[in-house]
Motif scaffolding. Sequence first.
Motif, PDB file in Angstrom:
ATOM      1  N   SER A  67      55.250   4.707  -5.497  1.00  0.00           N
ATOM      2  CA  SER A  67      55.781   3.602  -4.680  1.00  0.00           C
ATOM      3  C   SER A  67      56.792   4.098  -3.639  1.00  0.00           C
ATOM      4  N   ASP A 104      57.917  14.301  -7.825  1.00  0.00           N
ATOM      5  CA  ASP A 104      58.056  13.376  -8.953  1.00  0.00           C
ATOM      6  C   ASP A 104      56.723  13.288  -9.700  1.00  0.00           C
ATOM      7  N   ASP A 115      49.535  11.740  -2.341  1.00  0.00           N
ATOM      8  CA  ASP A 115      49.333  11.381  -3.745  1.00  0.00           C
ATOM      9  C   ASP A 115      47.847  11.582  -4.010  1.00  0.00           C
ATOM     10  N   TRP A 129      55.405   0.606  -9.595  1.00  0.00           N
ATOM     11  CA  TRP A 129      54.568   1.769  -9.925  1.00  0.00           C
ATOM     12  C   TRP A 129      55.098   2.426 -11.185  1.00  0.00           C
TER      13      TRP A 129
HETATM   14  C1  LIG Z   1      55.949   9.372 -11.439  1.00  0.00           C
HETATM   15  S1  LIG Z   1      54.754   8.862 -10.253  1.00  0.00           S
HETATM   16  C2  LIG Z   1      55.635   8.916  -8.763  1.00  0.00           C
HETATM   17  C3  LIG Z   1      56.524   7.725  -8.630  1.00  0.00           C
HETATM   18  C4  LIG Z   1      57.274   7.618  -7.305  1.00  0.00           C
HETATM   19  N1  LIG Z   1      58.228   8.674  -7.117  1.00  0.00           N
HETATM   20  C5  LIG Z   1      57.935   6.254  -7.213  1.00  0.00           C
HETATM   21  O1  LIG Z   1      59.158   6.167  -7.024  1.00  0.00           O
HETATM   22  O2  LIG Z   1      57.210   5.256  -7.363  1.00  0.00           O
HETATM   23  C6  LIG Z   1      53.652  10.187 -10.159  1.00  0.00           C
HETATM   24  C7  LIG Z   1      52.565  10.104  -9.085  1.00  0.00           C
HETATM   25  O3  LIG Z   1      51.830  11.321  -9.086  1.00  0.00           O
HETATM   26  C8  LIG Z   1      50.475  11.050  -8.741  1.00  0.00           C
HETATM   27  N2  LIG Z   1      49.663  12.180  -9.219  1.00  0.00           N
HETATM   28  C9  LIG Z   1      49.176  12.424 -10.467  1.00  0.00           C
HETATM   29  N3  LIG Z   1      48.530  13.598 -10.510  1.00  0.00           N
HETATM   30  C10 LIG Z   1      48.613  14.136  -9.257  1.00  0.00           C
HETATM   31  C11 LIG Z   1      48.145  15.353  -8.649  1.00  0.00           C
HETATM   32  N4  LIG Z   1      47.454  16.239  -9.354  1.00  0.00           N
HETATM   33  N5  LIG Z   1      48.422  15.575  -7.351  1.00  0.00           N
HETATM   34  C12 LIG Z   1      49.115  14.675  -6.618  1.00  0.00           C
HETATM   35  N6  LIG Z   1      49.581  13.496  -7.128  1.00  0.00           N
HETATM   36  C13 LIG Z   1      49.333  13.235  -8.429  1.00  0.00           C
HETATM   37  C14 LIG Z   1      50.188   9.728  -9.404  1.00  0.00           C
HETATM   38  O4  LIG Z   1      49.120   9.069  -8.753  1.00  0.00           O
HETATM   39  C15 LIG Z   1      51.549   8.999  -9.269  1.00  0.00           C
HETATM   40  O5  LIG Z   1      51.566   8.152  -8.141  1.00  0.00           O
END
Ligand SMILES: C[S@@+](CC[C@H](N)C(=O)[O-])C[C@H]1O[C@@H](n2cnc3c(N)ncnc32)[C@H](O)[C@@H]1O
Length: 307
Positions: free
Chosen positions: A44, A207, A64, A10
């Motif tokens: 992920s 995150d 998410d 991811w």
């Molecule tokens: C940096 S990634 C997280 C990665 C995760 N910690 C990992 O280890 O794979 C950020 C996530 O935030 C989600 N996202 C983006 N905008 C969002 C929102 N407004 N509310 C909730 N989730 C959101 C995205 O779909 C994405 O999966």
Amino acid sequence: MIQAQPFLKWAGGKTQHIKKFQKFYPAELKNGKIKRYFEPFLGSGAVFFDVAQKYKIDSALLCDINEELILTYLVIQRDVDKLLEYLLRYKKSYLKLDTEKQKEFYYELRTNYNLQRFNIDYKKYSENWIPRAAQLIFMNKTCYNGLFRMNSKGEFNSPVGRYKNPKIFDEENLQKISELLQMAEVCKLHFADIKSKARKSSFVYFDPPYRPLNRTASFTSYSTFQFNDPQQIELANLFKALDKKQAKLMLSNSDPKNEDPSDNFFDELYEDYHLYRIKANRMINSKKDKRGKINEILVLNYDVEAA
Ligand SMILES: C[S@@+](CC[C@H](N)C(=O)[O-])C[C@H]1O[C@@H](n2cnc3c(N)ncnc32)[C@H](O)[C@@H]1O
């Protein structure tokens, strides 16, 4: 028994950071006082898998905004055996083809996946979620860079990748993940809607999508939603609200100082909290000499001894 690992690659996944993150977890998690884990930007789920297998968590709330991602987690939680049947079929069909035919197989599946999204009720669990989850996993394992990428129309658009033996069917890991997810509530939610869900005895890990390191690195393709400075500020306000509820909070992001040492965006936004800078391997620049270790920031609303 194996340790469950994230089943997807991811963008922004934190697998490589886990060792460094561990010493920043709250003492109350380590000494068993915290029983509830909460992750509103799940992706992920690297930190969830670490925390859930190391500590005695009774319940987890995993959210998410990406509905395909959440659909896939829910299928693993409820119907892992049927999911594995589909994945085994994909694996067998795909691996017996030559490279050219594998490419065709991939693009046909991707087209079908994108068309089918209009026939899916994302709010209501159903049997037709199962092949869809299998398709997402299959594409994640066989697409270019293994990254889930969507265009503004909400179509999955990563091109095919080149792999000798992609792990399309990873039975042991998915079974273990399914077991772990039994204590979790998994839901599609905008982060702003989680306010009422965290409690005093929760550990929350945020995150969010990275604040872009430079304008060209702007990355907003997890979903059709934008995540810019106004959203980072909204998130900081949520952080403050949950701090008042005495939840333990940890948040990560990219450090804007990597590119512009005078950029104090996060230092100012989180000035009332502990802000740490940790080294991470990340490609941030197209120019080779500028690649290498860069800082990530971690914000905590509690003290840690080892930091
Ligand atoms: C940096 S990634 C997280 C990665 C995760 N910690 C990992 O280890 O794979 C950020 C996530 O935030 C989600 N996202 C983006 N905008 C969002 C929102 N407004 N509310 C909730 N989730 C959101 C995205 O779909 C994405 O999966």
